[in-house]
Design a protein around this motif. Sequence first.
Motif, short mmCIF file in Angstrom:
data_model
loop_
_atom_site.label_atom_id
_atom_site.label_comp_id
_atom_site.label_asym_id
_atom_site.label_seq_id
_atom_site.Cartn_x
_atom_site.Cartn_y
_atom_site.Cartn_z
N ARG A 1 45.53 36.10 39.24
CA ARG A 1 46.47 37.15 39.63
C ARG A 1 46.45 37.29 41.15
O ARG A 1 45.39 37.12 41.75
CB ARG A 1 46.01 38.52 39.09
N PRO A 2 47.56 37.71 41.74
CA PRO A 2 47.47 38.10 43.15
C PRO A 2 46.61 39.36 43.26
O PRO A 2 46.79 40.31 42.49
CB PRO A 2 48.92 38.38 43.55
N CYS A 3 45.67 39.34 44.19
CA CYS A 3 44.71 40.45 44.30
C CYS A 3 45.01 41.30 45.52
O CYS A 3 45.75 40.89 46.42
CB CYS A 3 43.30 39.90 44.41
N ARG A 4 44.44 42.49 45.50
CA ARG A 4 44.58 43.39 46.64
C ARG A 4 43.21 43.94 47.04
O ARG A 4 42.45 44.37 46.18
CB ARG A 4 45.45 44.59 46.26
N ILE A 5 42.96 43.89 48.34
CA ILE A 5 41.78 44.56 48.90
C ILE A 5 42.31 45.46 50.00
O ILE A 5 43.11 45.02 50.83
CB ILE A 5 40.78 43.52 49.46
#
Length: 494
Positions: free
Chosen positions: A169-173
Amino acid sequence: MNDDRAECGPLSQRLRELGASLDQYLRFEHPDAMSRYADWHGVLAQTLPEKGVGIEQVVGELGATVIANGSTIPNPGCTSFITTGATSVGVLASLAGSVASPQRIGLTAFNYLEELSLEWLAEMFELPSAMKGLYSSGGSVANLVALGAARQWAFERIGIDPSRDGVQRPCRIYATDASHHTVHRAAAVLGMGRKAVISIAADPQGRMCTEALRQQLQADLHKGEENNRDVLPVAIVANAGTTNAGVIDPLNEIAQLAKEFSIWFHVDGAYGLPGILDPRVRPLYEGLAKADSVIVDPHKWLGAPVGIGATFVRDRSLLNRAFTQEASDYLEGSVTDDNIQHSMDSLGIPYNDFGVELSAPSRGAVVWALIREIGKKGMRERVCRHNAMARRVAELARAHPNLQVVQEPTLSICCFRYISDDDGVECDLNALNKQIHRKLVQQGRSIPSTAVINGMLAIRPCFVGARTCWEHAEQLVEDVIAAGNELVRGERSD
Ligand SMILES: *Cc1c(COP(=O)(O)O)cnc(C)c1O
Protein backbone atom coordinates in the motif's frame (compact mmCIF):
# COMPACT_ATOMS: atom_id res chain seq x y z
CA MET A 1 56.06 -19.05 6.82
CA ASN A 2 55.93 -17.07 10.03
CA ASP A 3 54.18 -14.11 8.40
CA ASP A 4 51.06 -14.27 10.58
CA ARG A 5 52.69 -12.50 13.47
CA ALA A 6 49.49 -10.87 14.67
CA GLU A 7 49.99 -10.07 18.34
CA CYS A 8 47.23 -11.56 20.49
CA GLY A 9 48.91 -11.51 23.85
CA PRO A 10 49.21 -9.04 26.73
CA LEU A 11 47.93 -5.57 25.95
CA SER A 12 49.08 -3.42 28.83
CA GLN A 13 52.37 -2.25 27.40
CA ARG A 14 50.79 -1.30 24.07
CA LEU A 15 48.00 0.41 25.94
CA ARG A 16 50.56 2.47 27.84
CA GLU A 17 52.13 3.59 24.57
CA LEU A 18 48.80 4.33 22.96
CA GLY A 19 47.58 5.99 26.16
CA ALA A 20 50.50 8.41 26.08
CA SER A 21 49.61 9.43 22.51
CA LEU A 22 45.96 9.82 23.42
CA ASP A 23 46.78 11.92 26.49
CA GLN A 24 48.86 14.17 24.28
CA TYR A 25 45.96 14.45 21.84
CA LEU A 26 43.55 15.29 24.66
CA ARG A 27 45.59 18.40 25.50
CA PHE A 28 44.22 19.78 22.24
CA GLU A 29 47.44 21.63 21.54
CA HIS A 30 48.17 20.07 18.16
CA PRO A 31 47.49 22.03 15.00
CA ASP A 32 44.49 21.08 12.89
CA ALA A 33 44.94 18.00 10.72
CA MET A 34 44.55 19.96 7.48
CA SER A 35 47.40 22.32 8.35
CA ARG A 36 49.72 19.32 8.15
CA TYR A 37 47.94 17.44 5.41
CA ALA A 38 51.00 16.98 3.22
CA ASP A 39 53.00 15.51 6.12
CA TRP A 40 50.62 12.80 7.23
CA HIS A 41 49.20 12.12 3.82
CA GLY A 42 52.72 11.51 2.59
CA VAL A 43 53.34 9.01 5.37
CA LEU A 44 50.01 7.16 5.13
CA ALA A 45 49.39 6.99 1.38
CA GLN A 46 51.17 3.73 0.76
CA THR A 47 50.47 0.77 -1.41
CA LEU A 48 49.19 -2.50 0.02
CA PRO A 49 51.99 -3.85 2.23
CA GLU A 50 53.23 -7.22 1.07
CA LYS A 51 55.02 -7.78 4.33
CA GLY A 52 53.85 -6.59 7.75
CA VAL A 53 55.81 -4.19 9.94
CA GLY A 54 54.77 -5.61 13.32
CA ILE A 55 52.66 -4.22 16.12
CA GLU A 56 55.30 -1.98 17.64
CA GLN A 57 55.65 0.08 14.50
CA VAL A 58 51.90 0.15 13.92
CA VAL A 59 51.26 1.49 17.42
CA GLY A 60 54.01 4.05 16.86
CA GLU A 61 52.43 5.21 13.58
CA LEU A 62 49.00 5.32 15.20
CA GLY A 63 50.36 7.69 17.82
CA ALA A 64 52.64 9.85 15.73
CA THR A 65 50.67 10.12 12.51
CA VAL A 66 47.05 9.08 12.97
CA ILE A 67 46.03 10.22 16.47
CA ALA A 68 48.03 13.41 16.20
CA ASN A 69 46.02 14.28 13.09
CA GLY A 70 42.66 13.20 14.40
CA SER A 71 39.42 15.07 14.69
CA THR A 72 38.75 18.42 16.29
CA ILE A 73 35.30 17.25 17.41
CA PRO A 74 36.32 16.22 20.96
CA ASN A 75 37.83 19.70 21.47
CA PRO A 76 35.76 21.46 24.16
CA GLY A 77 35.36 24.52 21.93
CA CYS A 78 33.78 22.43 19.17
CA THR A 79 30.00 22.78 19.33
CA SER A 80 29.27 21.79 15.72
CA PHE A 81 26.30 19.66 14.70
CA ILE A 82 25.31 17.36 17.59
CA THR A 83 28.45 15.45 18.21
CA THR A 84 31.25 15.25 20.71
CA GLY A 85 34.13 13.14 21.93
CA ALA A 86 33.55 10.22 24.25
CA THR A 87 34.27 10.43 27.94
CA SER A 88 37.03 8.19 29.27
CA VAL A 89 34.94 5.49 30.90
CA GLY A 90 32.97 4.93 27.68
CA VAL A 91 36.20 4.52 25.76
CA LEU A 92 37.50 2.02 28.31
CA ALA A 93 34.28 0.01 28.38
CA SER A 94 34.22 -0.04 24.60
CA LEU A 95 37.78 -1.35 24.55
CA ALA A 96 36.91 -3.94 27.20
CA GLY A 97 34.00 -5.13 25.07
CA SER A 98 36.13 -5.40 21.97
CA VAL A 99 38.50 -7.68 23.87
CA ALA A 100 36.20 -9.69 26.11
CA SER A 101 32.86 -9.66 24.31
CA PRO A 102 33.14 -9.79 20.55
CA GLN A 103 29.43 -10.52 20.12
CA ARG A 104 26.24 -9.89 22.01
CA ILE A 105 25.36 -13.57 22.12
CA GLY A 106 25.63 -15.94 25.03
CA LEU A 107 24.96 -15.63 28.73
CA THR A 108 27.79 -13.31 29.74
CA ALA A 109 28.15 -10.31 32.03
CA PHE A 110 28.45 -8.07 28.97
CA ASN A 111 25.22 -9.40 27.57
CA TYR A 112 23.46 -8.97 30.88
CA LEU A 113 24.51 -5.30 30.82
CA GLU A 114 23.00 -4.93 27.35
CA GLU A 115 19.51 -5.39 28.78
CA LEU A 116 20.18 -3.80 32.17
CA SER A 117 21.54 -0.58 30.66
CA LEU A 118 18.56 -0.36 28.29
CA GLU A 119 16.32 -0.64 31.36
CA TRP A 120 18.33 2.08 33.09
CA LEU A 121 18.00 4.37 30.08
CA ALA A 122 14.25 3.79 29.97
CA GLU A 123 13.91 4.52 33.66
CA MET A 124 16.18 7.58 33.56
CA PHE A 125 14.18 9.08 30.70
CA GLU A 126 10.82 8.17 32.26
CA LEU A 127 9.68 5.68 29.64
CA PRO A 128 7.08 3.13 30.75
CA SER A 129 8.74 0.02 32.16
CA ALA A 130 6.93 -2.10 29.56
CA MET A 131 9.01 -0.44 26.83
CA LYS A 132 11.87 -2.69 25.78
CA GLY A 133 14.91 -1.63 23.89
CA LEU A 134 17.52 -2.49 21.33
CA TYR A 135 20.91 -0.95 20.64
CA SER A 136 22.08 -0.17 17.15
CA SER A 137 24.77 1.95 15.54
CA GLY A 138 23.05 5.30 16.11
CA GLY A 139 19.99 7.43 15.49
CA SER A 140 19.81 6.54 11.79
CA VAL A 141 19.36 2.84 12.45
CA ALA A 142 17.38 3.48 15.65
CA ASN A 143 14.81 5.42 13.61
CA LEU A 144 14.80 2.66 10.98
CA VAL A 145 14.14 0.01 13.61
CA ALA A 146 11.35 2.04 15.23
CA LEU A 147 9.67 2.73 11.89
CA GLY A 148 10.04 -0.96 11.04
CA ALA A 149 7.94 -1.71 14.10
CA ALA A 150 5.42 0.96 13.08
CA ARG A 151 5.18 -0.49 9.57
CA GLN A 152 4.69 -3.99 10.96
CA TRP A 153 1.93 -2.83 13.29
CA ALA A 154 0.07 -0.84 10.65
CA PHE A 155 0.12 -3.64 8.06
CA GLU A 156 -0.71 -6.44 10.48
CA ARG A 157 -3.91 -4.58 11.33
CA ILE A 158 -5.03 -5.00 7.73
CA GLY A 159 -3.92 -8.61 7.63
CA ILE A 160 -0.60 -8.22 5.84
CA ASP A 161 2.87 -9.18 7.06
CA PRO A 162 5.02 -6.52 5.35
CA SER A 163 8.32 -8.07 6.38
CA ARG A 164 7.38 -11.28 4.58
CA ASP A 165 5.18 -10.03 1.74
CA GLY A 166 6.44 -6.52 1.18
CA VAL A 167 4.76 -3.15 1.29
CA GLN A 168 1.50 -3.39 -0.60
CA ARG A 169 0.00 0.00 0.00
CA PRO A 170 1.13 3.59 -0.33
CA CYS A 171 2.15 4.58 3.19
CA ARG A 172 2.12 7.81 5.12
CA ILE A 173 4.50 9.05 7.79
CA TYR A 174 3.71 12.45 9.27
CA ALA A 175 6.53 14.76 10.38
CA THR A 176 7.61 18.39 10.22
CA ASP A 177 10.33 19.61 7.87
CA ALA A 178 12.59 19.92 10.91
CA SER A 179 12.64 16.14 11.26
CA HIS A 180 15.94 14.43 10.74
CA HIS A 181 16.42 13.17 7.18
CA THR A 182 17.20 9.70 8.49
CA VAL A 183 13.40 9.42 8.88
CA HIS A 184 13.07 9.81 5.13
CA ARG A 185 15.85 7.33 4.48
CA ALA A 186 14.28 4.84 6.88
CA ALA A 187 11.03 5.15 4.91
CA ALA A 188 12.99 4.44 1.74
CA VAL A 189 14.84 1.43 3.13
CA LEU A 190 11.61 0.01 4.56
CA GLY A 191 10.08 0.08 1.09
CA MET A 192 7.64 2.89 1.78
CA GLY A 193 9.64 5.48 -0.12
CA ARG A 194 10.84 8.90 0.95
CA LYS A 195 7.67 10.40 -0.51
CA ALA A 196 5.69 8.58 2.18
CA VAL A 197 6.93 11.22 4.61
CA ILE A 198 4.30 13.96 4.54
CA SER A 199 5.39 17.39 5.71
CA ILE A 200 3.21 18.81 8.48
CA ALA A 201 3.30 22.55 9.02
CA ALA A 202 5.10 23.98 12.04
CA ASP A 203 4.42 27.09 14.12
CA PRO A 204 6.89 30.00 14.09
CA GLN A 205 8.92 28.29 16.82
CA GLY A 206 9.22 25.20 14.63
CA ARG A 207 6.88 22.95 16.60
CA MET A 208 4.47 20.68 14.78
CA CYS A 209 1.13 22.37 14.23
CA THR A 210 -1.36 19.82 15.55
CA GLU A 211 -4.28 21.40 13.71
CA ALA A 212 -2.45 20.86 10.42
CA LEU A 213 -1.74 17.29 11.48
CA ARG A 214 -5.41 16.69 12.24
CA GLN A 215 -6.46 18.01 8.83
CA GLN A 216 -3.94 15.82 7.03
CA LEU A 217 -5.01 12.74 9.00
CA GLN A 218 -8.67 13.41 8.25
CA ALA A 219 -7.98 13.88 4.55
CA ASP A 220 -6.00 10.62 4.36
CA LEU A 221 -8.63 8.76 6.35
CA HIS A 222 -11.26 9.81 3.80
CA LYS A 223 -9.16 8.55 0.95
CA GLY A 224 -8.88 5.25 2.76
CA GLU A 225 -12.66 4.97 3.06
CA GLU A 226 -13.34 5.71 -0.58
CA ASN A 227 -10.91 3.13 -1.81
CA ASN A 228 -9.49 0.55 0.51
CA ARG A 229 -6.41 0.11 -1.66
CA ASP A 230 -5.46 3.63 -0.76
CA VAL A 231 -3.07 5.17 1.70
CA LEU A 232 -2.09 3.51 4.95
CA PRO A 233 -1.04 5.86 7.77
CA VAL A 234 2.00 4.24 9.38
CA ALA A 235 3.42 6.67 11.93
CA ILE A 236 3.50 10.16 13.30
CA VAL A 237 7.08 11.22 14.01
CA ALA A 238 7.51 13.86 16.70
CA ASN A 239 10.78 15.46 17.69
CA ALA A 240 12.03 15.70 21.24
CA GLY A 241 14.79 18.08 20.23
CA THR A 242 15.12 18.91 16.54
CA THR A 243 18.59 18.75 15.08
CA ASN A 244 18.56 22.32 13.83
CA ALA A 245 17.29 24.14 16.90
CA GLY A 246 16.47 21.65 19.67
CA VAL A 247 12.73 22.23 19.38
CA ILE A 248 10.31 19.86 21.10
CA ASP A 249 7.03 19.12 19.34
CA PRO A 250 3.82 19.22 21.44
CA LEU A 251 4.12 15.56 22.39
CA ASN A 252 0.97 15.29 24.45
CA GLU A 253 -1.33 16.77 21.80
CA ILE A 254 0.28 14.62 19.12
CA ALA A 255 -0.11 11.55 21.35
CA GLN A 256 -3.82 12.29 21.63
CA LEU A 257 -4.20 12.57 17.86
CA ALA A 258 -2.25 9.36 17.37
CA LYS A 259 -4.63 7.62 19.74
CA GLU A 260 -7.73 9.15 18.18
CA PHE A 261 -6.67 8.07 14.68
CA SER A 262 -5.01 4.79 15.81
CA ILE A 263 -1.61 5.62 14.38
CA TRP A 264 1.80 4.66 15.71
CA PHE A 265 3.40 7.52 17.68
CA HIS A 266 7.19 7.70 17.32
CA VAL A 267 9.37 10.18 19.22
CA ASP A 268 12.82 10.99 17.83
CA GLY A 269 14.83 11.95 20.89
CA ALA A 270 18.22 11.06 19.40
CA TYR A 271 19.65 14.30 20.71
CA GLY A 272 17.04 15.70 23.06
CA LEU A 273 15.64 12.84 25.11
CA PRO A 274 18.09 13.45 27.99
CA GLY A 275 16.61 16.96 28.23
CA ILE A 276 13.85 15.43 30.35
CA LEU A 277 16.39 15.41 33.20
CA ASP A 278 16.30 19.22 33.36
CA PRO A 279 13.37 20.22 35.61
CA ARG A 280 12.96 23.51 33.70
CA VAL A 281 12.14 21.80 30.41
CA ARG A 282 10.70 18.55 31.73
CA PRO A 283 7.07 19.75 31.32
CA LEU A 284 7.67 19.82 27.54
CA TYR A 285 8.02 16.03 27.62
CA GLU A 286 4.48 15.47 28.84
CA GLY A 287 2.97 12.80 26.61
CA LEU A 288 6.29 11.03 26.00
CA ALA A 289 5.04 8.02 27.98
CA LYS A 290 2.27 7.56 25.41
CA ALA A 291 4.75 6.94 22.60
CA ASP A 292 4.79 3.59 20.81
CA SER A 293 8.49 4.01 20.07
CA VAL A 294 11.24 6.35 21.22
CA ILE A 295 14.89 6.67 20.22
CA VAL A 296 17.90 8.20 21.93
CA ASP A 297 21.58 8.40 21.00
CA PRO A 298 23.87 7.65 23.94
CA HIS A 299 26.69 8.82 21.68
CA LYS A 300 25.38 12.36 21.82
CA TRP A 301 24.60 13.88 25.23
CA LEU A 302 25.63 10.87 27.32
CA GLY A 303 29.17 10.93 25.92
CA ALA A 304 29.43 7.39 24.57
CA PRO A 305 31.90 6.68 21.78
CA VAL A 306 30.14 6.95 18.42
CA GLY A 307 28.24 3.87 17.35
CA ILE A 308 25.51 3.62 19.99
CA GLY A 309 21.84 4.42 19.44
CA ALA A 310 18.87 2.95 21.29
CA THR A 311 15.31 2.23 20.17
CA PHE A 312 12.52 1.55 22.65
CA VAL A 313 9.20 0.04 21.62
CA ARG A 314 6.05 -0.75 23.50
CA ASP A 315 6.01 -4.31 22.17
CA ARG A 316 9.35 -5.87 21.27
CA SER A 317 7.68 -8.88 19.63
CA LEU A 318 6.76 -6.51 16.80
CA LEU A 319 10.46 -5.93 16.20
CA ASN A 320 10.93 -9.65 16.07
CA ARG A 321 8.27 -10.01 13.38
CA ALA A 322 9.52 -6.96 11.49
CA PHE A 323 13.18 -8.01 11.44
CA THR A 324 13.25 -11.76 11.79
CA GLN A 325 15.70 -13.68 9.66
CA GLU A 326 13.51 -16.72 10.32
CA ALA A 327 15.00 -19.79 11.94
CA SER A 328 18.47 -20.59 10.65
CA ASP A 329 20.26 -23.87 11.02
CA TYR A 330 23.59 -22.17 11.64
CA LEU A 331 22.31 -20.41 14.78
CA GLU A 332 19.50 -22.23 16.52
CA GLY A 333 21.00 -25.70 16.16
CA SER A 334 23.96 -24.71 18.29
CA VAL A 335 22.03 -23.93 21.46
CA THR A 336 19.73 -25.61 23.91
CA ASP A 337 16.84 -24.43 26.00
CA ASP A 338 17.05 -26.86 28.84
CA ASN A 339 19.70 -27.48 31.44
CA ILE A 340 21.70 -24.36 30.69
CA GLN A 341 25.12 -24.65 32.29
CA HIS A 342 27.45 -22.80 29.98
CA SER A 343 27.37 -19.25 28.63
CA MET A 344 27.23 -20.69 25.13
CA ASP A 345 24.26 -22.93 25.86
CA SER A 346 21.92 -20.07 24.95
CA LEU A 347 22.19 -17.10 22.61
CA GLY A 348 20.48 -14.94 25.25
CA ILE A 349 17.99 -12.29 24.21
CA PRO A 350 17.80 -12.51 20.41
CA TYR A 351 18.72 -8.90 19.65
CA ASN A 352 19.89 -10.05 16.23
CA ASP A 353 16.24 -10.69 15.37
CA PHE A 354 15.01 -7.30 16.64
CA GLY A 355 16.99 -5.11 14.28
CA VAL A 356 19.26 -5.18 11.25
CA GLU A 357 22.55 -6.35 12.75
CA LEU A 358 23.69 -9.86 13.59
CA SER A 359 27.30 -9.30 14.59
CA ALA A 360 27.41 -6.28 16.84
CA PRO A 361 29.70 -4.86 19.50
CA SER A 362 28.80 -4.81 23.19
CA ARG A 363 27.19 -1.44 23.61
CA GLY A 364 25.43 -2.16 26.88
CA ALA A 365 28.64 -2.26 28.90
CA VAL A 366 29.50 1.20 27.57
CA VAL A 367 26.16 2.75 28.54
CA TRP A 368 26.27 0.92 31.87
CA ALA A 369 29.73 2.39 32.54
CA LEU A 370 28.69 5.93 31.63
CA ILE A 371 25.72 5.85 33.98
CA ARG A 372 27.50 3.94 36.72
CA GLU A 373 30.33 6.48 36.76
CA ILE A 374 28.33 9.64 37.43
CA GLY A 375 24.80 8.38 38.03
CA LYS A 376 21.56 9.98 36.98
CA LYS A 377 22.58 13.00 39.07
CA GLY A 378 25.73 13.52 37.04
CA MET A 379 23.83 13.21 33.77
CA ARG A 380 21.26 15.69 35.03
CA GLU A 381 23.99 18.15 35.99
CA ARG A 382 25.51 17.93 32.50
CA VAL A 383 22.18 18.43 30.75
CA CYS A 384 21.21 21.33 33.02
CA ARG A 385 24.62 22.98 32.55
CA HIS A 386 24.44 22.74 28.76
CA ASN A 387 20.84 24.00 28.65
CA ALA A 388 21.84 26.90 30.88
CA MET A 389 24.84 27.66 28.66
CA ALA A 390 22.58 27.99 25.61
CA ARG A 391 20.44 30.44 27.60
CA ARG A 392 23.56 32.33 28.63
CA VAL A 393 24.57 32.70 24.99
CA ALA A 394 21.07 34.04 24.24
CA GLU A 395 21.33 36.46 27.15
CA LEU A 396 24.72 37.75 26.00
CA ALA A 397 23.40 38.07 22.45
CA ARG A 398 20.36 40.05 23.58
CA ALA A 399 22.58 42.39 25.55
CA HIS A 400 24.93 43.13 22.65
CA PRO A 401 24.01 45.67 19.96
CA ASN A 402 25.66 43.59 17.22
CA LEU A 403 24.07 40.27 18.09
CA GLN A 404 20.58 38.93 17.62
CA VAL A 405 18.93 35.78 18.93
CA VAL A 406 17.41 33.98 15.93
CA GLN A 407 15.73 31.23 17.93
CA GLU A 408 15.32 31.15 21.70
CA PRO A 409 16.89 27.97 23.11
CA THR A 410 14.67 25.09 24.19
CA LEU A 411 17.52 22.73 25.02
CA SER A 412 21.26 23.25 24.58
CA ILE A 413 21.25 24.83 21.11
CA CYS A 414 21.24 28.60 20.68
CA CYS A 415 20.83 30.05 17.19
CA PHE A 416 22.07 33.64 17.02
CA ARG A 417 23.72 35.90 14.50
CA TYR A 418 25.85 38.96 14.10
CA ILE A 419 24.04 42.03 12.85
CA SER A 420 25.65 45.18 11.56
CA ASP A 421 24.54 48.42 13.19
CA ASP A 422 26.00 50.26 10.30
CA ASP A 423 22.83 52.03 9.24
CA GLY A 424 22.50 53.12 5.70
CA VAL A 425 24.70 50.35 4.36
CA GLU A 426 22.71 47.36 3.17
CA CYS A 427 24.37 44.26 4.45
CA ASP A 428 23.71 40.64 3.49
CA LEU A 429 23.56 39.20 6.98
CA ASN A 430 23.44 35.61 5.77
CA ALA A 431 26.64 36.11 3.81
CA LEU A 432 28.24 37.96 6.71
CA ASN A 433 27.42 35.25 9.23
CA LYS A 434 28.64 32.59 6.86
CA GLN A 435 31.94 34.47 6.63
CA ILE A 436 32.05 34.77 10.43
CA HIS A 437 31.54 31.06 10.68
CA ARG A 438 34.35 30.35 8.20
CA LYS A 439 36.63 32.59 10.21
CA LEU A 440 35.79 30.83 13.48
CA VAL A 441 36.50 27.43 11.97
CA GLN A 442 39.85 28.62 10.65
CA GLN A 443 40.81 30.12 14.01
CA GLY A 444 39.96 26.74 15.52
CA ARG A 445 39.09 27.83 19.06
CA SER A 446 35.29 28.10 18.89
CA ILE A 447 33.80 25.81 16.26
CA PRO A 448 30.00 25.99 16.09
CA SER A 449 28.02 25.02 13.01
CA THR A 450 25.30 27.04 11.30
CA ALA A 451 21.57 26.63 10.80
CA VAL A 452 19.09 28.39 8.60
CA ILE A 453 16.02 29.38 10.61
CA ASN A 454 13.15 31.08 8.77
CA GLY A 455 15.57 32.12 6.05
CA MET A 456 18.15 33.51 8.47
CA LEU A 457 21.57 31.92 8.62
CA ALA A 458 22.49 31.63 12.28
CA ILE A 459 25.59 30.66 14.20
CA ARG A 460 24.54 27.50 16.00
CA PRO A 461 26.41 26.09 18.97
CA CYS A 462 25.04 22.83 20.37
CA PHE A 463 26.40 22.09 23.81
CA VAL A 464 26.56 18.35 24.46
CA GLY A 465 30.22 17.64 25.17
CA ALA A 466 31.17 16.64 28.71
CA ARG A 467 34.30 18.79 28.36
CA THR A 468 32.38 21.87 27.28
CA CYS A 469 31.80 24.42 30.05
CA TRP A 470 30.71 27.99 30.65
CA GLU A 471 34.00 29.51 29.54
CA HIS A 472 33.58 27.94 26.10
CA ALA A 473 30.12 29.42 25.71
CA GLU A 474 31.33 32.87 26.65
CA GLN A 475 34.44 32.54 24.51
CA LEU A 476 32.28 31.64 21.52
CA VAL A 477 30.21 34.81 21.88
CA GLU A 478 33.37 36.92 22.12
CA ASP A 479 34.86 35.20 19.09
CA VAL A 480 31.71 35.85 17.04
CA ILE A 481 31.72 39.53 17.99
CA ALA A 482 35.42 39.89 17.19
CA ALA A 483 35.09 38.10 13.84
CA GLY A 484 32.03 40.15 12.91
CA ASN A 485 33.65 43.44 13.85
CA GLU A 486 36.71 42.61 11.82
CA LEU A 487 34.74 41.57 8.76
CA VAL A 488 32.47 44.61 8.86
CA ARG A 489 35.40 46.94 9.30
CA GLY A 490 37.17 45.17 6.47
CA GLU A 491 34.14 45.76 4.26
CA ARG A 492 34.13 49.47 5.05
CA SER A 493 37.75 49.91 4.14
CA ASP A 494 37.11 48.35 0.72
C1 LIG B 1 21.62 12.93 15.26
C2 LIG B 1 20.20 12.68 14.97
C3 LIG B 1 19.78 11.57 14.22
C4 LIG B 1 20.78 10.66 13.54
O1 LIG B 1 21.56 9.99 14.46
P1 LIG B 1 22.97 9.33 14.07
O2 LIG B 1 23.39 8.78 15.38
O3 LIG B 1 23.84 10.43 13.58
O4 LIG B 1 22.72 8.28 13.06
C5 LIG B 1 18.44 11.35 14.09
N1 LIG B 1 17.53 12.18 14.63
C6 LIG B 1 17.90 13.28 15.34
C7 LIG B 1 16.85 14.18 15.92
C8 LIG B 1 19.25 13.57 15.53
O5 LIG B 1 19.61 14.66 16.21
